[in-house]
Scaffold this active site. Structure first.
Site, PDB file in Angstrom:
ATOM      1  N   SER A 143       0.816  -1.211   0.000  1.00 26.51           N
ATOM      2  CA  SER A 143       0.000   0.000   0.000  1.00 26.51           C
ATOM      3  C   SER A 143       0.853   1.265   0.000  1.00 26.51           C
ATOM      4  O   SER A 143       1.542   1.554  -0.964  1.00 26.51           O
ATOM      5  CB  SER A 143      -0.950  -0.058   1.203  1.00 26.51           C
ATOM      6  OG  SER A 143      -1.897   0.964   1.155  1.00 26.51           O
TER       7      SER A 143
ATOM      8  N   ASP B 179      10.422   5.228 -10.162  1.00 22.48           N
ATOM      9  CA  ASP B 179      10.096   5.807 -11.467  1.00 22.48           C
ATOM     10  C   ASP B 179      10.873   7.091 -11.738  1.00 22.48           C
ATOM     11  O   ASP B 179      11.250   7.378 -12.881  1.00 22.48           O
ATOM     12  CB  ASP B 179       8.594   6.084 -11.563  1.00 22.48           C
ATOM     13  CG  ASP B 179       7.786   4.817 -11.808  1.00 22.48           C
ATOM     14  OD1 ASP B 179       8.398   3.739 -11.937  1.00 22.48           O
ATOM     15  OD2 ASP B 179       6.543   4.904 -11.864  1.00 22.48           O
TER      16      ASP B 179
ATOM     17  N   LYS C  52      -0.649  -4.197  -3.269  1.00 19.11           N
ATOM     18  CA  LYS C  52      -1.953  -3.616  -2.939  1.00 19.11           C
ATOM     19  C   LYS C  52      -2.012  -2.202  -3.509  1.00 19.11           C
ATOM     20  O   LYS C  52      -1.456  -1.278  -2.943  1.00 19.11           O
ATOM     21  CB  LYS C  52      -2.190  -3.577  -1.438  1.00 19.11           C
ATOM     22  CG  LYS C  52      -3.540  -2.956  -1.082  1.00 19.11           C
ATOM     23  CD  LYS C  52      -3.730  -2.820   0.415  1.00 19.11           C
ATOM     24  CE  LYS C  52      -5.055  -2.128   0.708  1.00 19.11           C
ATOM     25  NZ  LYS C  52      -5.056  -0.715   0.287  1.00 19.11           N
TER      26      LYS C  52
END
Length: 441
Positions: free
Chosen positions: A298, A309, A323
Site C-alpha cells: 500500500s 520511477d 496492494k
C-alpha cells in the site's frame, strides 16, 4: 508463527492487506436501485425476520446485521468492510499514532501475554516491566482463556488510570505485582540509526506522525555524520503494511524535488487525483536505496514506486505485496464507519501495481532461518481471494517472502545496500540516472 502485537494497534495490527486511507464522503451519489434490487432486499428482510423468530436459539440481532453488511462488502474485495464503533475507534488509534496505554510490545505465548519489550520512557518501562516477562493476571483477572486482542484491550485505557499486572519472571520465586499508571504513548513510526557513514531509516507504518518522525530522523543523522562523510541513506520499507495516503505522499516528497508522486483513479474516468512533489530534497541529493519485500504494501509501495520511477532511488529486495487500491473511510451513524475501495493508485509512470507489486531494481532473496524453512512466508495481494484484478496483473502475481532477520548481521539485503553505498560492490542499477526517469505522458 508467534503472533505479535503492539499496544498501538489494540488487537488490530494492520497486516499486509492494510489500507491507504482517505477520509471523507463519497465523491458522487449512488445511482437509484432498480426494482429487481428492491425485490432482493425484500427477500433479505424476510430471511432476517425468519432467523430472528425461528432460529433454534435467540440470535444476536445486531451481530446478524453487521455480519450481513460485512458479507456484502467482503464479496467486493478483501479491503472493503464495515466497522462498528469499536472497530472504527481502533482504526483511528492506528492512524493517529498515539494512545492511552502502558507502552509495551507484546505477544501471546503459552496462553500468557509475553512482553517482547517495554518502549523506552513509558509507564511500563518506568514501573519495572522487563522484556521476557509473562503477564498472568490483569487487574486480578486471569489471562489464560483470553485472546491476545482481549488482553491488549484490557491494558489500554484512560490516561492517569492505574492497572495492576501480575508478572511471572524468570529467576523470581513468586509472581511479581506491578502497578502501572497509563499515559499517552506516542509510538515512533520511524526508527533510525547510524551505520558508520550511512544513515539507516526504517518506516514501520504510515500514521499521522510518520512525516514528522522522518524529518526528525534525517536531522539527527545529519547531526551525527558530517556531510562530507555521509555516503547516503537506506530507506527500509520491508514489513511495512501501509497506512495513510497523504503520509505516503509527504514521505515521497521528502526525497523528490519535482514531478508526480502518485495518481488515483476512481470509477468515473474523470475522477483522477494527482499528487506532485514540491521543490526541495531533504537529503541534499545523497544516494538513496529503498528496501522492499512481500511485507511492503500500500503506502510503502507508493513511496517505492515514486522513487523508482523518478530514478531517485534504487529499489533492492524482492517483489512487494501489490496492494494498489485506496480505501475511503466514510463516517456512519453511531460512530461506525464504512471502509470502501473507491480508487486504484498509479505510479508516476502510469503503472498500476494492483496484483503486480513493485519489482526491485536489484533482486536479493533473504535466506530463511531453519525454523521457517519449508513454511510459506510469501505474502501477496494476488493470493487474496476476491482481490481486484490489476490491469497489469499476470500469472506470476505479486508478493514474495515477508521476512527480515532480527539481527542486522544476518540481513543480506541490508548488507548489499550498505556495500553499494560505500562502493564496495557495484551494480548497473546503482546509482540510478534521474535523466532516465519514467513518467506517464
Amino acid at each position: 508463527m508467534v503472533r505479535k502485537l503492539s499496544l498501538l494497534f489494540a488487537g488490530a495490527l494492520m497486516g499486509a492487506s492494510a489500507m491507504s486511507l482517505v477520509y471523507g464522503a463519497p465523491s458522487s451519489t449512488a445511482n437509484a436501485a432498480g426494482s429487481e434490487t428492491y425485490k432482493q432486499l425484500a427477500i433479505f428482510g424476510d430471511i432476517f425476520e425468519r432467523v430472528r423468530a425461528q432460529y433454534v436459539t435467540p440470535p444476536d440481532e445486531k451481530a446478524l446485521v453487521e455480519n450481513a453488511i460485512n458479507g456484502m462488502l467482503t464479496s467486493l474485495d478483501p479491503h472493503s468492510s464495515y466497522m462498528n464503533a469499536e472497530a472504527a475507534k481502533d482504526m483511528r488509534v492506528q492512524t493517529k499514532g498515539e494512545f492511552g496505554g502502558l507502552g509495551i510490545e507484546v505477544t501471546m505465548e503459552n496462553e500468557l501475554v509475553k512482553v517482547i519489550t517495554p518502549i523506552d520512557d513509558t509507564p511500563a518501562a518506568k514501573a519495572g516491566v522487563r522484556a521476557g516477562d509473562y503477564i498472568s493476571e490483569i487487574d486480578g483477572e486471569e489471562v489464560r482463556g483470553l485472546s491476545l486482542n482481549d488482553a491488549v484491550e484490557k491494558m489500554r485505557g484512560l490516561v492517569n488510570t492505574p492497572i495492576k499486572l501480575t508478572i511471572l519472571r524468570e529467576g523470581a520465586d513468586k509472581p511479581v505485582e506491578i502497578t502501572v499508571v497509563r499515559d499517552i504513548i506516542k509510538v515512533k513510526a520511524v526508527k533510525y540509526r547510524v551505520e558508520e557513514d550511512v544513515g539507516y531509516i526504517k518506516i514501520t507504518s504510515f500514521t499521522e506522525k510518520t512525516y514528522d518522525d522522518l524529518e526528525e530522523a534525517i536531522g539527527k543523522i545529519k547531526d551525527q555524520i558530517p556531510a562530507d562523510k555521509l555516503k547516503g541513506y537506506v530507506l527500509d520499507l520491508r514489513l511495512n503494511p501501509g497506512g495513510l495516503l497523504d503520509q505516503a505522499v509527504s514521505v515521497s516528497d521528502t526525497f523528490l524535488d519535482r514531478g508526480e508522486i502518485v495518481s488515483t483513479r476512481g470509477r468515473d474516468p474523470k475522477d483522477i487525483s494527482r499528487f506532485d512533489a514540491r521543490p526541495g530534497d531533504d537529503i541534499d541529493g545523497k544516494p538513496l536505496i529503498v528496501l522492499v519485500n512481500g511485507g511492503s504494501a500500500s503506502a510503502s509501495e507508493i513511496v517505492a514506486g515514486a522513487l523508482q520511477d523518478h530514478r531517485r532511488a534504487t529499489v533492492v529486495g524482492t517483489t512487494s505485496f501489490g496492494k494498489g487500491s485506496v480505501q475511503t473511510i466514510i463516517p456512519l451513524s453511531e460512530n461506525g464507519a464504512l471502509r470502501l475501495t473507491t480508487a486504484l493508485y498509479y505510479t508516476p509512470a502510469g503503472k498500476s501495481i494492483q496484483g503486480k507489486g513493485i519489482a526491485p531494481d536489484i533482486k536479493v532473496e533473504q535466506p530463511l532461518p531453519e525454523d521457517l524453512e519449508g513454511r510459506d512466508v510469501t505474502r501477496g495481494e494476488s493470493d487474496l481471494r476476491g482481490h481486484i484484478k490489476g490491469v497489469e496483473e499476470d500469472d506470476e502475481g505479486s508478493g514474495s517472502a515477508a521476512y527480515v532477520p532480527p539481527d542486522p548481521k544476518d540481513d543480506v539485503q541490508l548488507a548489499l545496500a550498505l556495500d553499494l553505498l560505500r562502493g564496495v560492490k557495484s551494480d548497473p542499477a546503482f546509482p540510478p540516472n534521474p535523466d532516465r526517469a519514467v513518467m506517464n505522458q
